[in-house]
Design a protein around this motif. Structure first.
Motif, PDB file in Angstrom:
ATOM      1  N   VAL A 144       0.889  -1.138  -0.152  1.00 18.88           N
ATOM      2  CA  VAL A 144       0.199  -0.105   0.023  1.00 18.88           C
ATOM      3  C   VAL A 144       0.989   1.071  -0.212  1.00 18.88           C
ATOM      4  CG1 VAL A 144      -1.758   1.276   1.327  1.00 18.88           C
ATOM      5  CG2 VAL A 144      -1.994  -1.331   1.267  1.00 18.88           C
ATOM      6  N   SER A 145       0.712   1.836  -1.048  1.00 13.55           N
ATOM      7  CA  SER A 145       1.644   3.163  -1.269  1.00 13.55           C
ATOM      8  C   SER A 145       0.650   4.422  -1.060  1.00 13.55           C
ATOM      9  CB  SER A 145       2.476   3.175  -2.570  1.00 13.55           C
ATOM     10  OG  SER A 145       2.987   4.529  -2.862  1.00 13.55           O
ATOM     11  N   GLN A 146       1.087   5.264   0.164  1.00 15.91           N
ATOM     12  CA  GLN A 146       0.303   6.440   0.278  1.00 15.91           C
ATOM     13  C   GLN A 146       1.022   7.582   0.046  1.00 15.91           C
ATOM     14  OE1 GLN A 146       0.596   5.471   4.519  1.00 15.91           O
ATOM     15  NE2 GLN A 146      -1.705   5.739   4.628  1.00 15.91           N
ATOM     16  N   ALA A 147       0.791   8.178  -1.084  1.00  6.68           N
ATOM     17  CA  ALA A 147       1.242   9.232  -2.055  1.00  6.68           C
ATOM     18  C   ALA A 147       2.949   9.067  -2.290  1.00  6.68           C
ATOM     19  CB  ALA A 147       1.149  10.566  -1.144  1.00  6.68           C
ATOM     20  N   GLY A 148       3.346   7.934  -2.609  1.00  9.84           N
ATOM     21  CA  GLY A 148       4.545   7.290  -2.917  1.00  9.84           C
ATOM     22  C   GLY A 148       5.450   8.140  -3.757  1.00  9.84           C
ATOM     23  N   VAL A 149       6.813   8.268  -3.374  1.00  9.27           N
ATOM     24  CA  VAL A 149       7.746   8.820  -4.450  1.00  9.27           C
ATOM     25  C   VAL A 149       8.025   7.529  -4.958  1.00  9.27           C
ATOM     26  CG1 VAL A 149       9.760   9.966  -4.884  1.00  9.27           C
ATOM     27  CG2 VAL A 149       8.281  10.614  -2.644  1.00  9.27           C
ATOM     28  N   LEU A 150       7.686   7.230  -6.374  1.00  9.98           N
ATOM     29  CA  LEU A 150       7.491   5.996  -6.868  1.00  9.98           C
ATOM     30  C   LEU A 150       8.640   5.942  -8.024  1.00  9.98           C
ATOM     31  CD1 LEU A 150       4.097   4.574  -6.475  1.00  9.98           C
ATOM     32  CD2 LEU A 150       5.998   4.353  -4.962  1.00  9.98           C
ATOM     33  N   ASP A 151       8.778   7.331  -8.750  1.00 11.56           N
ATOM     34  CA  ASP A 151       9.859   7.380  -9.741  1.00 11.56           C
ATOM     35  C   ASP A 151      10.815   8.381  -9.350  1.00 11.56           C
ATOM     36  OD1 ASP A 151      11.028   8.067 -12.061  1.00 11.56           O
ATOM     37  OD2 ASP A 151       9.272   8.088 -13.235  1.00 11.56           O
ATOM     38  N   LEU A 152      12.009   7.920  -9.006  1.00 11.84           N
ATOM     39  CA  LEU A 152      13.032   8.788  -8.570  1.00 11.84           C
ATOM     40  C   LEU A 152      13.618   9.716  -9.372  1.00 11.84           C
ATOM     41  CD1 LEU A 152      14.915   6.422  -6.047  1.00 11.84           C
ATOM     42  CD2 LEU A 152      13.256   7.741  -5.542  1.00 11.84           C
ATOM     43  N   ARG A 153      13.774   9.339 -10.800  1.00 10.21           N
ATOM     44  CA  ARG A 153      14.204  10.256 -11.600  1.00 10.21           C
ATOM     45  C   ARG A 153      13.470  11.329 -11.916  1.00 10.21           C
ATOM     46  NH1 ARG A 153      16.977   6.737 -16.486  1.00 10.21           N
ATOM     47  NH2 ARG A 153      17.781   4.885 -15.139  1.00 10.21           N
ATOM     48  N   ASP A 181      15.161   2.122  -7.390  1.00 12.92           N
ATOM     49  CA  ASP A 181      13.937   2.998  -7.876  1.00 12.92           C
ATOM     50  C   ASP A 181      12.757   2.180  -8.271  1.00 12.92           C
ATOM     51  OD1 ASP A 181      12.411   4.960  -8.991  1.00 12.92           O
ATOM     52  OD2 ASP A 181      13.889   5.664 -10.579  1.00 12.92           O
ATOM     53  N   SER A 182      11.656   2.676  -7.478  1.00 13.04           N
ATOM     54  CA  SER A 182      10.474   1.650  -7.522  1.00 13.04           C
ATOM     55  C   SER A 182       9.858   1.272  -8.897  1.00 13.04           C
ATOM     56  CB  SER A 182       9.242   2.067  -6.699  1.00 13.04           C
ATOM     57  OG  SER A 182       9.798   2.259  -5.225  1.00 13.04           O
ATOM     58  N   ILE A 183       9.708   2.409  -9.845  1.00 16.02           N
ATOM     59  CA  ILE A 183       9.137   2.345 -11.097  1.00 16.02           C
ATOM     60  C   ILE A 183      10.020   1.497 -11.883  1.00 16.02           C
ATOM     61  CG2 ILE A 183      10.064   4.421 -12.181  1.00 16.02           C
ATOM     62  CD1 ILE A 183       7.014   4.984 -13.289  1.00 16.02           C
ATOM     63  N   ARG A 184      11.225   1.529 -11.668  1.00 15.12           N
ATOM     64  CA  ARG A 184      12.183   0.615 -12.415  1.00 15.12           C
ATOM     65  C   ARG A 184      12.308  -0.728 -12.193  1.00 15.12           C
ATOM     66  NH1 ARG A 184      12.530   5.721 -13.181  1.00 15.12           N
ATOM     67  NH2 ARG A 184      12.650   6.378 -15.234  1.00 15.12           N
ATOM     68  N   PRO A 191       0.481  -7.545  -5.622  1.00 17.18           N
ATOM     69  CA  PRO A 191      -0.339  -6.253  -6.058  1.00 17.18           C
ATOM     70  C   PRO A 191      -0.045  -5.243  -5.193  1.00 17.18           C
ATOM     71  CG  PRO A 191      -1.608  -7.859  -4.542  1.00 17.18           C
ATOM     72  CD  PRO A 191      -0.300  -8.699  -5.140  1.00 17.18           C
ATOM     73  N   VAL A 192      -0.167  -3.989  -5.852  1.00 18.96           N
ATOM     74  CA  VAL A 192       0.093  -2.767  -5.456  1.00 18.96           C
ATOM     75  C   VAL A 192      -1.087  -1.674  -5.389  1.00 18.96           C
ATOM     76  CG1 VAL A 192       1.659  -0.560  -5.485  1.00 18.96           C
ATOM     77  CG2 VAL A 192       2.767  -2.841  -6.097  1.00 18.96           C
ATOM     78  N   VAL A 212       1.324   3.179 -11.770  1.00 19.43           N
ATOM     79  CA  VAL A 212       0.177   2.273 -11.867  1.00 19.43           C
ATOM     80  C   VAL A 212       0.251   1.899 -13.254  1.00 19.43           C
ATOM     81  CG1 VAL A 212      -2.522   1.907 -11.769  1.00 19.43           C
ATOM     82  CG2 VAL A 212      -1.150   2.756  -9.641  1.00 19.43           C
ATOM     83  N   ASP A 213       0.324   2.960 -14.207  1.00 22.79           N
ATOM     84  CA  ASP A 213       0.104   2.768 -15.581  1.00 22.79           C
ATOM     85  C   ASP A 213       1.438   1.814 -15.957  1.00 22.79           C
ATOM     86  OD1 ASP A 213      -0.864   3.480 -18.179  1.00 22.79           O
ATOM     87  OD2 ASP A 213       1.092   4.481 -18.584  1.00 22.79           O
ATOM     88  N   ALA A 214       2.637   1.815 -15.513  1.00 20.84           N
ATOM     89  CA  ALA A 214       3.550   1.107 -15.893  1.00 20.84           C
ATOM     90  C   ALA A 214       3.388  -0.455 -15.579  1.00 20.84           C
ATOM     91  CB  ALA A 214       4.942   1.491 -15.255  1.00 20.84           C
ATOM     92  N   MET A 215       2.863  -0.505 -14.239  1.00 22.09           N
ATOM     93  CA  MET A 215       2.554  -2.026 -13.721  1.00 22.09           C
ATOM     94  C   MET A 215       1.501  -2.572 -14.417  1.00 22.09           C
ATOM     95  SD  MET A 215       3.872  -3.072 -10.919  1.00 22.09           S
ATOM     96  CE  MET A 215       2.860  -4.003  -9.575  1.00 22.09           C
ATOM     97  N   THR A 216       0.369  -1.939 -14.933  1.00 25.51           N
ATOM     98  CA  THR A 216      -0.695  -2.519 -15.580  1.00 25.51           C
ATOM     99  C   THR A 216      -0.394  -2.893 -16.969  1.00 25.51           C
ATOM    100  OG1 THR A 216      -1.601  -0.433 -16.262  1.00 25.51           O
ATOM    101  CG2 THR A 216      -2.467  -1.417 -14.277  1.00 25.51           C
TER     102      THR A 216
END
Length: 253
Positions: A144-153, A181-184, A191-192, A212-216
């Protein structure tokens, strides 16, 4: 499996170190009965030492009232020995410490993190891919990500937190930082669930939208739940956003 012992000082709270540094500890909040599962609470604050575990304490208390075992995790941060790689080492070791607490870690173990903690919560689900953090004794089953900084770049480009990413990594992000880096690390095989407030000016909702777009697109399971409010409404136990988070957790355990 040993039965967790409730402590009389505060509603199931028990502080346990997982290392020798003063910031290497967790606080365990237990429900009155058998826990539904374990939620690891990872606080935010742009990875900086002026923000600490007390941000997560109200959430941990609320979770224990709802039947969860909550492990409110502290870790070294920028300014007190943290940053790259110490913070990652601490998150990995702190989660693995749950294996020693007499809890069931074979079913539901959720990492729940706010802001920079959301980054660490999603990263923790990928830590077993890397030699530096193996073996991962406790597997994460949900994030569960609450307003996560999910793309460091992108966060670096946008200068979120006034240069917080560069401060945290020790340099501007490069390809060498992709394991951090989470998105990478998409896709994850668990599930996230991302919850994000539409009026958040600290971490824009585009961070969760892009993740979410990258995951799906990668065929993984991820969902964005947008709520009204600012960055901090997500960690207010009296808010409807927190009620939504508890309702989501109800579907997991």
């Amino acid at each position: 499996m040993a039965t967790p012992t409730r402590q009389p000082d505060r509603a199931g709270e028990r502080r346990t170190p997982y290392g020798s540094d003063p910031s290497q500890f967790g606080e365990l909040y237990l429900p009155s009965g058998t826990p539904r599962g374990v939620v690891v609470v990872i606080h935010g604050g742009f990875w900086r030492s002026q923000y600490d575990h007390t941000l997560g304490s109200p959430l941990a208390a609320s979770l224990s009232e709802q039947g969860w075992a909550a492990w409110n995790l502290e870790y070294r941060r920028v300014g007190n020995g943290g940053g790259n790689p110490a913070t990652f080492d601490d998150i990995a070791a702190g989660i693995d410490k749950i294996a020693d607490l007499g809890l069931d870690t074979t079913s539901t173990v959720v990492t729940l993190g706010h802001s920079a903690g959301g980054h660490l919560a999603t990263w923790a689900a990928s830590r077993g891919r890397f030699d530096s953090w193996q073996p991962d004794r406790v597997k994460v089953s949900h994030v569960v990500s609450q307003a996560g900084v999910l793309d460091l770049r992108q966060a670096y480009v946008d200068q979120l937190g006034g240069g917080a990413v560069e401060n945290f990594l020790g340099h501007p992000p490069t390809d060498a930082d992709d394991p951090l880096d989470s998105i990478r690390q998409v896709p994850l095989d668990i599930p996230v669930w991302c919850i994000h407030a539409t009026a958040d000016t600290n971490v824009p909702i585009s961070q969760s939208q892009a993740y979410v777009d990258a995951m799906t697109k990668a065929g993984a399971t991820a969902e964005l739940h947008a709520v009204p409010g600012d960055h901090f409404v997500l960690i207010d136990p009296s808010s409807s956003a927190w009620a939504d988070t508890l309702a989501h957790l109800d579907t997991l355990g």
